[in-house]
Design a protein around this motif. Structure first.
Motif, mmCIF file in Angstrom:
data_model
loop_
_atom_site.group_PDB
_atom_site.id
_atom_site.type_symbol
_atom_site.label_atom_id
_atom_site.label_comp_id
_atom_site.label_asym_id
_atom_site.label_seq_id
_atom_site.Cartn_x
_atom_site.Cartn_y
_atom_site.Cartn_z
ATOM 1 N N LEU A 398 0.812 -1.227 0.000
ATOM 2 C CA LEU A 398 0.000 0.000 0.000
ATOM 3 C C LEU A 398 0.838 1.267 0.000
ATOM 4 N N TRP A 399 2.059 1.167 0.550
ATOM 5 C CA TRP A 399 2.881 2.385 0.630
ATOM 6 C C TRP A 399 4.041 2.365 -0.375
ATOM 7 N N SER A 400 3.891 1.597 -1.412
ATOM 8 C CA SER A 400 4.886 1.604 -2.482
ATOM 9 C C SER A 400 4.209 2.029 -3.777
ATOM 10 N N ALA A 401 4.994 2.490 -4.724
ATOM 11 C CA ALA A 401 4.442 2.941 -6.000
ATOM 12 C C ALA A 401 5.194 2.263 -7.132
ATOM 13 N N PRO A 402 4.496 1.799 -8.170
ATOM 14 C CA PRO A 402 3.026 1.820 -8.252
ATOM 15 C C PRO A 402 2.398 0.742 -7.404
ATOM 16 N N CYS A 403 1.209 1.016 -6.899
ATOM 17 C CA CYS A 403 0.506 0.099 -6.020
ATOM 18 C C CYS A 403 -0.494 -0.715 -6.831
ATOM 19 N N ASP A 404 -0.371 -2.078 -6.697
ATOM 20 C CA ASP A 404 -1.348 -2.950 -7.343
ATOM 21 C C ASP A 404 -2.505 -3.121 -6.362
ATOM 22 N N LEU A 405 -3.623 -2.454 -6.616
ATOM 23 C CA LEU A 405 -4.728 -2.443 -5.665
ATOM 24 C C LEU A 405 -5.333 -3.819 -5.445
ATOM 25 N N ARG A 406 -5.377 -4.637 -6.496
ATOM 26 C CA ARG A 406 -5.967 -5.973 -6.330
ATOM 27 C C ARG A 406 -5.120 -6.816 -5.362
ATOM 28 N N VAL A 407 -3.824 -6.794 -5.578
ATOM 29 C CA VAL A 407 -2.924 -7.562 -4.700
ATOM 30 C C VAL A 407 -2.925 -6.976 -3.294
ATOM 31 N N ALA A 408 -2.893 -5.626 -3.196
ATOM 32 C CA ALA A 408 -2.887 -4.982 -1.880
ATOM 33 C C ALA A 408 -4.152 -5.302 -1.107
ATOM 34 N N GLU A 409 -5.286 -5.323 -1.795
ATOM 35 C CA GLU A 409 -6.543 -5.628 -1.121
ATOM 36 C C GLU A 409 -6.524 -7.044 -0.555
ATOM 37 N N GLN A 410 -5.994 -8.004 -1.335
ATOM 38 C CA GLN A 410 -5.903 -9.378 -0.843
ATOM 39 C C GLN A 410 -4.979 -9.461 0.378
ATOM 40 N N ALA A 411 -3.887 -8.698 0.367
ATOM 41 C CA ALA A 411 -2.963 -8.698 1.507
ATOM 42 C C ALA A 411 -3.642 -8.157 2.753
ATOM 43 N N VAL A 412 -4.438 -7.097 2.597
ATOM 44 C CA VAL A 412 -5.171 -6.532 3.734
ATOM 45 C C VAL A 412 -6.172 -7.540 4.263
ATOM 46 N N LEU A 413 -6.864 -8.251 3.377
ATOM 47 C CA LEU A 413 -7.834 -9.259 3.799
ATOM 48 C C LEU A 413 -7.149 -10.397 4.564
ATOM 49 N N ARG A 414 -5.959 -10.811 4.096
ATOM 50 C CA ARG A 414 -5.241 -11.874 4.792
ATOM 51 C C ARG A 414 -4.858 -11.429 6.217
ATOM 52 N N TYR A 415 -4.436 -10.168 6.344
ATOM 53 C CA TYR A 415 -4.095 -9.658 7.676
ATOM 54 C C TYR A 415 -5.337 -9.635 8.565
ATOM 55 N N GLN A 416 -6.482 -9.191 7.997
ATOM 56 C CA GLN A 416 -7.720 -9.145 8.765
ATOM 57 C C GLN A 416 -8.118 -10.546 9.234
ATOM 58 N N GLN A 417 -7.994 -11.527 8.320
ATOM 59 C CA GLN A 417 -8.384 -12.897 8.668
ATOM 60 C C GLN A 417 -7.477 -13.474 9.768
ATOM 61 N N ALA A 418 -6.190 -13.193 9.631
ATOM 62 C CA ALA A 418 -5.258 -13.690 10.662
ATOM 63 C C ALA A 418 -5.564 -13.053 12.006
ATOM 64 N N ALA A 419 -5.823 -11.774 12.019
ATOM 65 C CA ALA A 419 -6.149 -11.086 13.266
ATOM 66 C C ALA A 419 -7.432 -11.631 13.856
ATOM 67 N N ALA A 420 -8.409 -11.907 13.009
ATOM 68 C CA ALA A 420 -9.690 -12.429 13.493
ATOM 69 C C ALA A 420 -9.518 -13.783 14.140
ATOM 70 N N GLU A 421 -8.670 -14.605 13.535
ATOM 71 C CA GLU A 421 -8.437 -15.941 14.106
ATOM 72 C C GLU A 421 -7.784 -15.849 15.488
ATOM 73 N N LEU A 422 -6.783 -14.982 15.608
ATOM 74 C CA LEU A 422 -6.101 -14.848 16.892
ATOM 75 C C LEU A 422 -6.995 -14.219 17.958
ATOM 76 N N LEU A 423 -7.911 -13.329 17.493
ATOM 77 C CA LEU A 423 -8.811 -12.681 18.453
ATOM 78 C C LEU A 423 -9.997 -13.560 18.803
ATOM 79 N N GLY A 424 -10.124 -14.705 18.108
ATOM 80 C CA GLY A 424 -11.185 -15.652 18.442
ATOM 81 C C GLY A 424 -12.524 -15.318 17.803
ATOM 82 N N THR A 425 -12.525 -14.490 16.796
ATOM 83 C CA THR A 425 -13.780 -14.195 16.088
ATOM 84 C C THR A 425 -13.878 -15.090 14.883
ATOM 85 N N SER A 426 -15.109 -15.453 14.531
ATOM 86 C CA SER A 426 -15.317 -16.399 13.428
ATOM 87 C C SER A 426 -15.286 -15.722 12.070
#
Length: 462
Positions: A398-426
């Motif tokens: 996200l903080w590099s140029a040029p930014c591939d939005l499709r790939v960046a969005e998937q990376a953000v989703l992976r981080y969200q999913q990992a955080a959700a798992e550790l926080l115990g949310t489904s």
């Protein structure tokens, strides 16, 4: 003289005296009416006017009727004088006197020789083929009343029209002249503006109307329905009223042009401001497009058009109209320009929104990533190696140029999913919602079309 005599039974002295008194009163009333008709202002105007049309025809007949009236009145006066002389011979009239008075007061004792002119124009006598007429005094009074009523009707009607219409026409003509001067001052002239042509038409109509009213007033008289009284009716103001309404319409049009003249400079300044804002917005969109192309990869960015030169040319024309005082031309041009300028500003804003949409998507992804990092830190998992790895991967994208939005969005989703798992949310909060749809590369993501205005700050690579 018997009862079969046309004059009837011989009158006695009292009947004679009563008849003479009644006839004397009628004589005074008729004389007063005739003198009033003779002095009537309408009659004097009719005598001196150059009449045409129906008025000329009716006044010719009326003059003949007035001539007959005086002839009848003179004969009536002579008969009444003769009767009074006979009655004054004796205090107690003899039978011979009473017979003579009966014949004079009740019989057809008055013979009137009609003139050729009177016979030609008096409608009740024309075509009889007789050069004289015999009347009783009572019939003669009825005949005079009839002629007087018809004559007075013509005189009163003509006078009423002359008293009403010419003055009103003159007032309207004066208003018309003031309106013409005002129209000329704002450029409303014949051949150049419809209102100028309308003023010319109204002028011609009023001029012709006044001339006809003066020469043929009875053409503008509407008799009262069911009324037999002399002068019963009203002037016909149909044409006058129509032209008065037309002049009022023109006046409103000129008032609109005057309003344009008063507000022209203010409206021109406002137009210049709107077009300037549109130009600045388009310039910002063009700059932003270059920035987007440099910072965002794998995306389609719409082309930004140039400034609206046609509107600038029309604005220059409007300014020239104002300098030349051509307000009638400026008015419609300003109205059209104001609408087009607002449309142009809206188009420029939409263009800027479309161009900066990828930057808005990137800003939304950055905000989502930082929000989850803060949430993880609140739960004491900020140093978790797995989360740190996924966070760093997403941030680099996200903080590099040029930014591939499709790939960046998937990376953000992976981080969200990992955080959700550790926080115990489904489920990752918001996953599957509009903000979690993959970026399609056409300038839309979650409906957010804003522009942060600070793109490029804090990037690791240019």
């Amino acid at each position: 003289m018997g009862v079969t005599d046309p004059a009837g039974p011989v009158m006695d002295r009292d009947e004679v005296d009563r008849a003479l008194a009644r006839l004397g009163q009628e004589h005074e009333a008729i004389e007063t009416s005739l003198l009033a008709l003779q002095d009537h202002a309408g009659r004097r105007l009719l005598e001196g006017a150059g009449l045409t049309g129906v008025t000329a025809e009716r006044w010719t007949a009326t003059e003949a009727s007035i001539t007959l009236l005086w002839t009848y009145f003179d004969a009536y006066t002579d008969a009444l004088r003769t009767a009074r002389v006979i009655r004054s011979r004796r205090r107690w009239s003899s039978r011979e006197d009473l017979v003579e008075l009966t014949e004079l007061l009740r019989g057809e004792s008055v013979t009137i020789a009609d003139s050729a002119t009177a016979l030609a124009h008096a409608p009740t006598l024309h075509g009889t083929g007789r050069l004289s007429h015999r009347f009783t005094l009572t019939a003669l009074v009825d005949r005079m009343n009839e002629l007087y009523a018809s004559s007075l009707d013509v005189v009163v009607a003509a006078d009423a029209v002359w008293s009403a219409l010419p003055a009103r026409i003159d007032l309207l003509a004066a208003e018309l002249q003031r309106t013409r001067q005002l129209a000329h001052s704002v450029g409303v002239r014949p051949g150049e503006h419809p209102a100028g042509d309308d003023l010319e038409g109204i002028t011609r109509t009023l001029t012709a109307l006044r001339a006809r009213v003066i020469s043929d007033p009875l053409a503008f008289w509407v008799p009262a329905q069911g009324s037999s009284a002399p002068g019963g009716g009203r002037p016909d103001t149909t044409v006058y009223d129509r032209e008065a309404r037309a002049l009022e319409d023109v006046r409103r049009e000129i008032d609109a042009v005057l309003t344009v003249r008063q507000d022209a400079e203010k409206r021109l300044v406002r137009l210049r401001d709107v077009l300037s804002r549109a130009d600045r917005t388009l310039a910002e969109a063009r700059t932003a497009r270059g920035e987007v192309l440099a910072k965002i990869a794998a995306t389609e960015v719409p082309v930004v058009s140039g400034p609206p030169t046609a509107l600038q040319e029309q604005l220059a024309t409007a300014a020239e109209y104002r300098r030349q005082g051509q307000w009638h031309r400026l008015s419609p041009l300003l109205e059209a320009l104001e609408e087009k300028a607002e449309d142009e500003l809206l188009r420029a804003r939409e263009s800027l929104t479309a161009v900066t949409a990828p930057l808005a998507v990137r800003a939304e992804l950055r905000g989502r990533l930082d929000a989850y990092k803060a949430k993880v830190a609140r739960h004491g998992l900020a140093e978790d190696p797995f989360l740190v790895e996924r966070y760093d991967a997403a941030r680099r994208m996200l903080w590099s140029a040029p930014c591939d939005l499709r790939v960046a969005e998937q990376a953000v989703l992976r981080y969200q999913q990992a955080a959700a798992e550790l926080l115990g949310t489904s489920r990752v909060p918001g996953q599957g919602g509009p903000q979690d749809r993959p970026y399609d590369g056409r300038g839309s993501h979650d409906g957010h079309d804003g522009h942060d205005g600070h793109e490029g700050r804090g990037e690791q690579t240019p």
